[in-house]
Design an enzyme around this catalytic site. Structure first.
Site, mmCIF file in Angstrom:
data_model
loop_
_atom_site.group_PDB
_atom_site.id
_atom_site.type_symbol
_atom_site.label_atom_id
_atom_site.label_comp_id
_atom_site.label_asym_id
_atom_site.label_seq_id
_atom_site.Cartn_x
_atom_site.Cartn_y
_atom_site.Cartn_z
ATOM 1 N N GLY A 208 0.895 -1.266 0.165
ATOM 2 C CA GLY A 208 -0.115 -0.004 -0.031
ATOM 3 C C GLY A 208 0.933 1.336 -0.152
ATOM 4 C CG ASN A 209 0.064 4.725 -1.667
ATOM 5 O OD1 ASN A 209 -0.631 5.380 -1.073
ATOM 6 N ND2 ASN A 209 -0.334 3.972 -2.613
ATOM 7 C CG ASN A 210 2.865 6.747 4.132
ATOM 8 O OD1 ASN A 210 2.518 6.023 4.879
ATOM 9 N ND2 ASN A 210 4.047 7.234 3.776
ATOM 10 C CB ALA A 276 -1.748 7.462 -3.879
#
Ligand code: CTP
Length: 399
Positions: A208-210, A276
């Site tokens: 995943g990402n932030n 994102a």
């Protein structure tokens, strides 16, 4: 939404006073601040406690506050309001509004108010068509008071005709529209992507990402505020939309996001793709939890579909597509490449080089890339304001 808008609601002696409770509820739901003034006659129809509880403010009735022996400052109330609405407005109050017969707190506040004043009359059909009523109404209209016409139907007297106070939801919508400037996005369908995507490694792990999903949610609320029909396709986020007219499609992976976008892009006027998206995903996610048997573990990743590019390829002449880019070097050159490759109409460029911009800040510093090599650079701003700038730019297209 009516956030920050202050509304004084006058309630007068009419059977329709029960509708005031619903009106308050609708206004509070739209985040307005509401203060209620009741005439003593209206207290026979609905309890002040009910309206105080719903409005979250004490109800003003008399010139002197009962319990404290203090003056109820009607001038202050009149100046506080952004809008004063008397709903229901009885024939008696209607007459006092024109004569200025200031024998109660409501009329004193009305005479002190500098804001727009609206009335929603409620009375029996013969009272409503009586020449006294019609001449009072005409005079008030001439003087700029907005009259919300009563509707027709069965009246409390059992007679049938015009005199029913307009429905509270309808009045709340009129108030909302009054405070919401006309927007070119009104009734347009806006498809928004937001949040991160989570690409499964096994049943409990993911890549995943932030991304917090905040921009997508801010965009969705701001578009809904401008009257657009909003579809928000979002990855996992703790952010919640304020506007319950927004259709939310919750997804986890890029492929799920693509499927949702493919379903809705054809019927959308505007796309704003702020998600994102993970560029890669594990090629073969494990069916069972991966055990730590070896010292090294390699994951084979394959490219995810580029959702924005897909929408750009499918774009029809009357559709407007916005993408985002986060660059760390050769910002303009890289961003211009994306603008062309993804067939965009607007690209919002964030640079990580700018102090206060990017992940984890409430502020952002962006540039807009437009057709004909046009670039607009903005100062560091609150993210909410950045969202408004984006929508203002999109609205230019629909002018
Ligand atoms: N985007 C998308 N689907 C992807 C990747 C990106 O829809 N699989 C969208 C993002 O929502 C954003 C824009 O494309 O609006 C830019 O994403 P970015 O990752 O910066 O661009 P890429 O073209 O993937 O280039 P790179 O990561 O190599 O900079």
């Amino acid at each position: 939404m009516l956030s920050g808008k202050k509304i004084v609601l006058g309630v007068t002696g009419s059977i329709a006073a029960y509708k005031s409770a619903y009106l308050i509820r609708a206004l509070i739901k739209l985040e307005a601040e509401v203060k209620v003034i009741m005439t003593s006659a209206s207290c026979d129809f609905i309890a002040p406690l009910t309206l105080a509880t719903l409005s979250k403010n004490p109800v003003a009735i008399d010139f002197i506050k009962n319990d404290e022996g203090e003056w109820e400052n009607h001038v202050e109330l009149g100046l506080w309001a952004d809008l004063m609405i008397i709903a229901p407005c009885s024939a008696n109050t209607l007459s006092k509004l024109t004569s200025g017969n200031c024998d109660n707190l409501l009329i004193a506040t009305y005479l002190s108010a500098r804001c727009p004043v609206w009335i929603a009359p409620a009375m029996d059909l013969d009272m409503f068509t009586h020449f006294s009523t019609t001449s009072n109404l005409n005079l008030l209209k001439q003087k700029g008071v907005r009259v919300i016409e009563p509707t027709s139907g069965e009246l409390a007297s059992g007679l049938e005709g015009k005199g029913r106070m307009e429905e509270p939801e309808e009045i709340a919508t009129l108030i909302h529209d009054f405070f919401t400037p006309k927007s070119n996005l009104r009734n347009k369908t806006v498809l928004i992507t937001g949040g991160p995507t989570y690409e499964p490694i096994d049943p409990v792990r993911f890549i995943g990402n932030n991304s917090s999903g905040k921009t997508g949610v801010l965009l969705a609320d701001a578009c809904a505020e401008r009257g657009a029909n909003v579809i928000l396709v979002t990855g996992p986020t703790k952010q919640v939309v304020k506007n319950d007219s927004i259709s939310i499609i919750s997804i986890r992976t890029a492929e799920e996001m693509l499927t949702a976008v493919q379903k809705h892009w054809g019927n959308s006027d505007v796309g704003i793709f702020s998600a994102a998206v993970s560029d890669y995903r594990p090629e073969h996610p494990a069916d069972q939890k991966i055990k730590k048997k070896t010292d090294h573990l390699s994951l084979n990743l394959i490219k995810n579909p580029d959702i924005l590019s897909w929408a750009g390829n499918q774009k029809k002449e009357n559709q407007f597509l916005t993408g985002f880019a986060l660059e760390t070097n050769n910002e303009i050159e890289n961003a211009r490449g994306k603008f062309i490759r993804k067939n965009l109409d607007l690209l919002v460029l964030n640079s990580l080089r700018d102090e206060g911009a990017g992940f984890g800040y409430d502020t952002n510093k962006v540039s807009f890339l437009l057709h004909d090599n046009k670039i607009i650079n903005f100062e560091l701003k609150d993210k909410r304001q950045v969202v408004e700038d984006i929508l203002d730019q999109i609205e230019e297209y629909f002018k």
